[in-house]
Design an enzyme around this catalytic site. Structure first.
Site: not given
Ligand SMILES: Cc1cc2nc3c(=O)[nH]c(=O)nc-3n(C[C@H](O)[C@H](O)[C@H](O)COP(=O)(O)OP(=O)(O)OC[C@H]3O[C@@H](n4cnc5c(N)ncnc54)[C@H](O)[C@@H]3O)c2cc1C
Length: 601
Positions: A441
């Site tokens: 989220e």
């Molecule tokens: C168990 C699980 C359930 C999930 N359920 C859902 C679901 O139901 N539906 C869905 O759509 N998604 C879901 N997700 C996805 C989840 O919402 C994302 O993993 C999350 O939003 C982070 O995206 P990412 O993993 O691509 O990380 P990234 O976006 O690659 O981020 C990596 C790191 O960089 C930081 N970062 C990235 N951009 C910035 C910025 N602009 N400024 C500062 N820091 C930044 C982040 O804070 C993080 O620490 C789920 C994930 C998991 C693991």
């Protein structure tokens, strides 16, 4: 095996005495939330969660979900039956609109139920939880036809919902999504693409799953301004509401993950699946934000929910486990050793947990009240104020709430010493399960930036000024009450640190935006602490008034006052060091280049 008893007394204290829900009974929906009804909902939900859902928590963790060759998914033993009972009892309908089969009661009550369900079994709670988010988006942005088609069944939990945002190459930066939506002659769209990490994406607990999917129409801008939102059902729905053909989408695999094993986290493949646009083209992110705001508050609840159950079990263990002697002399000289409860360091962890969990519960329920008042407040001014407060509090409840919730869960594991690390005690599951709430989220880093980069500055800082004025007013009133004045003064100092940090951002972040990014996490924590401080001031005010008036439940209120004092001593001072960190800016944080981080061979 760990146990869970729903904290019904505390929930009733907050609803009836702190929020004084009865005083809103002139507003629509609130009139049905009579004290008797509140007692029934709180007590019955507590019973259901403790007796039906909590015993399945370890089962879900051990078994996980199973994907079969045809793409279907089986949930852990007992989940399907429990969901049937959840559905029959109508737990998901409490705060949903009456016109679609909901009970139309205040969100405060819906939140209490959500907390109990999530505490008893977080993996289970996510199935109805995501459905709630999808319902919020369809209610706000769907056409009348879409509402008629989906909401009745979803609110009844006969169908569940999901949110499909994330793709392999993008999670935070959704402007980069590649899923396509090709317009069809019949007004529908053909959705093609792969979504990952989709919670509750496929399962065996409901006859249909309604996926809300972000995708781009042909020629859409390659940014967040090009995203549209689509409703894509697993089974198409016939005009008479019956289920039709299977849509061309399926679960390609289930992720192996750290915790919440009872929830199916799916890779979802859409292969020209039939979908319909929700709201306007290219306005998908705004529509999805409605869903995400509801879900963010739900995830904030998960933070203190896991901390609550870990705390309950840690207290029981601390009273039972005997090691060493109290520093002040043996507490139970006839026994071989004292219970570890006598040690101040163990008490530190338990008091931290108690002060945090009870404070967070009050904050989340106050937040829930603002959700209702945003729509139902008596005057335009009431509605605007509630909207400002909840928009400001949402990233705090989610971000601070889950950071600290995880922290507390690990400390409760620590109370168990080595036994906390052993699976059979169940404590390590609470730690694993609570970890995800900091990530999904919108990561907590993103929450902090939402608070500092967007919410603080919105409408010339109107929301934060409203928040400051609210806290100032209540501090001033409490200073007139002798017993509360010391706490009020500590809160005033913490609020002063927050005001100073806000001013520092205003003076420095324009010139160097990294200063904002470098301090956002700390600011979110200052705001979390001050917000909980406000809650403890309110709880202490009620408790003092009850004791002054005479009560046969004095122990409960005295405990509240003692916990407030602990919060004042041990949480509020942190605002000073957090502010000082913020004021160092980003220079030392951003000074080094890539090479300095790479280890030389
Ligand atoms: C168990 C699980 C359930 C999930 N359920 C859902 C679901 O139901 N539906 C869905 O759509 N998604 C879901 N997700 C996805 C989840 O919402 C994302 O993993 C999350 O939003 C982070 O995206 P990412 O993993 O691509 O990380 P990234 O976006 O690659 O981020 C990596 C790191 O960089 C930081 N970062 C990235 N951009 C910035 C910025 N602009 N400024 C500062 N820091 C930044 C982040 O804070 C993080 O620490 C789920 C994930 C998991 C693991």
């Amino acid at each position: 095996m760990p146990t869970y008893t729903a904290p019904t007394r505390d929930a009733r204290f907050i609803i009836n005495e702190v929020l004084d829900l009865a005083s809103y009974n002139n507003l629509p929906g609130f009139e049905s939330a009579t004290p008797d009804m509140i007692d029934t909902v709180v007590n019955e939900a507590g019973k259901f969660c403790s007796e039906v859902l909590a015993p399945l928590n370890q089962v879900g963790d051990k078994e996980g979900c199973t994907r079969h060759e045809d793409g279907s998914v089986t949930t852990p033993t007992g989940f399907k039956d429990a969901f049937e009972k959840y559905r029959e009892s109508g737990w998901g309908t409490i705060a949903q609109p009456e016109e679609f089969g909901g009970q139309g009661m205040p969100h405060v009550l819906g939140f209490v139920v959500e907390e109990f369900v999530g505490t008893a079994n977080q993996a289970f709670a996510m199935y109805p939880g995501l459905t709630g988010g999808a319902i919020a988006a369809i209610t706000a942005k769907g056409s009348d036809e879409q509402k008629e088609t989906y909401l009745h069944k979803m609110i009844a939990n006969e169908w569940t919902g999901t949110m499909n945002l994330t793709e392999p190459h993008c999670g935070t930066d959704l402007g980069m999504i590649r899923t396509k939506a090709e317009p069809q002659a019949d007004g529908s769209y053909a959705i093609t693409g792969t979504k990952i990490f989709i919670s509750a994406g496929e399962h065996d607990m409901a006859e249909n799953i309604i996926h809300l999917v972000l995708a781009k129409t042909p020629g859409a801008p390659n940014s967040s301004k090009g995203i549209s939102l689509f409703v894509v059902p697993k089974f198409l729905v016939n005009e008479d509401g019956s289920l039709g053909d299977r849509n061309t989408l399926e679960c390609g695999s289930i992720e192996e993950k750290m915790g919440i094993h009872g929830n199916s986290t799916c890779v979802m493949n859409y292969d020209g699946a039939k979908g319909w646009m929700i709201g306007e083209e290219h306005k998908g992110l705004a529509a999805m934000f409605i869903m995400m705001n509801a879900a963010r508050l739900g995830v904030g609840i998960q933070g203190y929910a896991q901390a609550e159950v870990a705390y309950q079990n840690a207290v029981a263990y601390a009273l039972d486990r005997r090691q060493g002697r109290a520093l002040s002399g043996p507490a139970e000289p006839e026994a071989a050793a004292d219970p570890i409860f006598v040690h101040a360091d163990v008490r530190r962890m338990l008091m931290d947990a108690k002060a945090y969990v009870e404070g967070m519960r009050a904050l989340a329920l106050w937040g829930a009240l603002q959700v209702d008042l945003t729509h139902k407040g008596a005057t335009e001014e009431d509605r605007a104020k509630a909207d400002q407060i909840i928009s400001l509090l949402t990233p705090v409840i989610k971000g601070y709430g889950t950071d600290k919730g995880y922290d507390v869960a690990t400390n409760m594991q620590q109370v168990f010493g080595g036994h906390g690390y052993i699976q059979e005690w169940g404590m390590e599951q609470f730690v694993r399960d609570s970890r995800i709430a900091m990530i999904y989220e919108g990561t907590n880093g993103v929450q902090a930036m939402d608070l500092c980069g967007r919410k603080l500055a919105q409408n010339g800082g109107a929301a934060i000024q409203t928040f400051f004025a609210t806290v100032d007013e209540e501090i001033a009133a409490a200073k007139d009450i002798e017993a509360l004045a010391p706490f009020a003064e500590k809160l005033e100092k913490a609020l002063g640190e927050q005001k100073a940090a806000t001013m520092w951002f205003m003076q420095n972040a324009m010139a160097n935006p990294d200063h904002l990014g470098a301090g956002a996490h700390h600011y979110m924590h200052i705001m979390g602490i001050v917000s909980l401080g406000l809650m403890w001031l309110r709880m202490a005010t009620v408790a003092q008034a009850k004791l002054d008036a005479g009560t046969d439940d004095a122990a409960f209120y005295e405990t509240k006052l003692a916990t407030a004092r602990y919060f004042g001593d041990r949480f509020l001072p942190d605002c000073g060091s957090l502010r000082r960190k913020i004021e160092t800016g980003s220079d030392s944080m951003m000074a080094l280049g890539e090479d300095a981080f790479l280890t030389a061979a």
